[in-house]
Design a protein around this motif. Structure first.
Motif, mmCIF file in Angstrom:
data_model
loop_
_atom_site.group_PDB
_atom_site.id
_atom_site.type_symbol
_atom_site.label_atom_id
_atom_site.label_comp_id
_atom_site.label_asym_id
_atom_site.label_seq_id
_atom_site.Cartn_x
_atom_site.Cartn_y
_atom_site.Cartn_z
ATOM 1 N N UNK A 1 0.844 -1.206 0.000
ATOM 2 C CA UNK A 1 0.000 0.000 0.000
ATOM 3 C C UNK A 1 0.878 1.254 0.000
ATOM 4 N N UNK A 2 0.369 2.317 -0.547
ATOM 5 C CA UNK A 2 1.085 3.591 -0.614
ATOM 6 C C UNK A 2 0.337 4.620 0.222
ATOM 7 N N UNK A 3 1.087 5.388 1.004
ATOM 8 C CA UNK A 3 0.461 6.493 1.721
ATOM 9 C C UNK A 3 0.000 7.525 0.704
ATOM 10 N N UNK A 4 -0.886 8.438 1.123
ATOM 11 C CA UNK A 4 -1.374 9.456 0.203
ATOM 12 C C UNK A 4 -0.222 10.329 -0.286
ATOM 13 N N UNK A 5 0.788 10.523 0.580
ATOM 14 C CA UNK A 5 1.943 11.320 0.178
ATOM 15 C C UNK A 5 2.763 10.631 -0.900
ATOM 16 N N UNK A 6 2.994 9.314 -0.731
ATOM 17 C CA UNK A 6 3.755 8.556 -1.734
ATOM 18 C C UNK A 6 2.999 8.506 -3.058
ATOM 19 N N UNK A 7 1.704 8.278 -2.960
ATOM 20 C CA UNK A 7 0.857 8.221 -4.159
ATOM 21 C C UNK A 7 0.872 9.573 -4.873
ATOM 22 N N UNK A 8 0.795 10.625 -4.085
ATOM 23 C CA UNK A 8 0.829 11.981 -4.622
ATOM 24 C C UNK A 8 2.143 12.253 -5.350
ATOM 25 N N UNK A 9 3.253 11.837 -4.760
ATOM 26 C CA UNK A 9 4.570 12.105 -5.341
ATOM 27 C C UNK A 9 4.770 11.363 -6.659
ATOM 28 N N UNK A 10 4.373 10.098 -6.683
ATOM 29 C CA UNK A 10 4.550 9.295 -7.897
ATOM 30 C C UNK A 10 3.709 9.840 -9.056
ATOM 31 N N UNK A 11 2.461 10.204 -8.755
ATOM 32 C CA UNK A 11 1.525 10.631 -9.807
ATOM 33 C C UNK A 11 1.578 12.133 -10.077
ATOM 34 N N UNK A 12 2.328 12.869 -9.255
ATOM 35 C CA UNK A 12 2.438 14.330 -9.372
ATOM 36 C C UNK A 12 1.064 14.993 -9.296
ATOM 37 N N UNK A 13 0.325 14.576 -8.275
ATOM 38 C CA UNK A 13 -0.982 15.153 -7.970
ATOM 39 C C UNK A 13 -0.974 15.503 -6.489
ATOM 40 N N UNK A 14 -1.345 16.728 -6.161
ATOM 41 C CA UNK A 14 -1.284 17.146 -4.759
ATOM 42 C C UNK A 14 -2.247 16.336 -3.903
ATOM 43 N N UNK A 15 -1.927 16.241 -2.607
ATOM 44 C CA UNK A 15 -2.805 15.513 -1.689
ATOM 45 C C UNK A 15 -4.166 16.210 -1.581
ATOM 46 N N UNK A 16 -4.161 17.542 -1.704
ATOM 47 C CA UNK A 16 -5.424 18.286 -1.676
ATOM 48 C C UNK A 16 -6.308 17.859 -2.853
ATOM 49 N N UNK A 17 -5.691 17.715 -4.023
ATOM 50 C CA UNK A 17 -6.439 17.289 -5.213
ATOM 51 C C UNK A 17 -6.946 15.865 -5.049
ATOM 52 N N UNK A 18 -6.127 14.990 -4.475
ATOM 53 C CA UNK A 18 -6.552 13.612 -4.250
ATOM 54 C C UNK A 18 -7.754 13.547 -3.318
#
Length: 274
Positions: free
Chosen positions: A1-18
């Motif tokens: 599993x990926x934290x929201x921060x890791x997922x955000x970094x890989x996909x280049x989408x801010x956590x706010x947007x997620x």
């Protein structure tokens, strides 16, 4: 599993947007820790997020993306193909408008450098007084917004051409558009798409002939407003009055021309002397 921060970094989408995507139902975290509210995404969701990013890069709205994906990682190819074709047409239309704008802007800059006012072109628009003949027209009348015009032209003219072929009618001219609204309404204007035919059958009506102020536009349809303004000015100066709805006749087919410079459009204002 990926934290929201890791997922955000890989996909280049801010956590706010997620978090916002989660709210609108575009992509949900696979897990949310009930104790601390931490969000986690699974590895397989990377593909979905990258897919969303690709559709965004094609200028699809989030609502359009939701409709395409519809909760599936792999939407039907037919649905996706249709959506891509539609979006490609929209982008191409915008590119054409931008290209026309650049051409006009370059001409304005050149004119200004030569001491010519940017609106001087209005004086070059010619107006003629002509006598037109009555004709039968096969028509479709709809309320159309400006954004719907391009698609509407293709849809309704195709329908009219199909009727001509089906009923063995005789085409007597090029496509026309008649504008019946008394004022501009962004939500929709009373627009009549028409094709002249020799026969008077169900679905046709007579377009009365008579005296008309006419001008011919060679170039982009975006310049039609200038032609309309010039015709209206001429009618006022020459002491005529408008007697029927103005209409356009498309001498050239926009689908058969390589550049907007090849387009030829006649604009008619039916008039009578005051």
């Amino acid at each position: 599993m990926l934290s929201i921060g890791e997922f955000s970094k890989i996909c280049e989408v801010s956590t706010k947007t997620l978090r916002y995507y989660d709210e609108i139902g575009l992509i949900h975290p696979d897990q949310i820790n009930p104790d601390n509210g931490y969000r986690y995404y699974s590895i397989h969701q990377l593909k979905k997020m990258l897919y969303i990013n690709r559709l965004k890069s094609y200028h699809f709205s989030l609502e359009e993306i939701k409709e395409i994906i519809n909760g599936e990682i792999h939407p039907s190819e037919e649905k996706l193909r249709y959506a891509l074709h539609r979006k490609r047409r929209e982008i191409q239309q915008k590119l054409t408008r931008y290209e026309d704008t650049l051409v006009q802007m370059n001409q304005d800059i050149l004119n200004l450098e030569q001491g010519i006012h940017v609106m001087a072109y209005l004086d070059e628009i010619e107006v003629q007084l002509v006598e037109t003949e009555s004709m039968n027209i096969l028509y479709e009348r709809q309320l159309m917004s400006r954004e719907e015009y391009v698609q509407g032209y293709g849809r309704y003219y195709s329908k009219l051409y199909e009727q001509i072929a089906r009923e063995n009618l005789t085409l007597a001219g090029t496509p026309m558009t008649i504008y019946h609204s008394e004022e501009f309404n962004p939500a929709g204007n009373d627009t009549e798409f028409a094709l002249p035919v020799k026969e008077a059958v169900k679905g046709t009506r007579e377009l009365c002939g008579g005296l008309c102020a006419r001008s011919v536009l060679k170039g982009s349809y975006s310049n039609l407003t200038s032609v309309y303004a010039k015709l209206r000015e001429w009618i006022e100066q020459e002491e005529y009055v408008l007697t029927q709805s103005p209409y356009e006749v498309y001498v050239t087919d926009p689908y058969q021309t390589s550049t907007t410079n090849e387009l030829v459009t006649e604009v008619y204002f039916p008039v009578a002397k005051k």
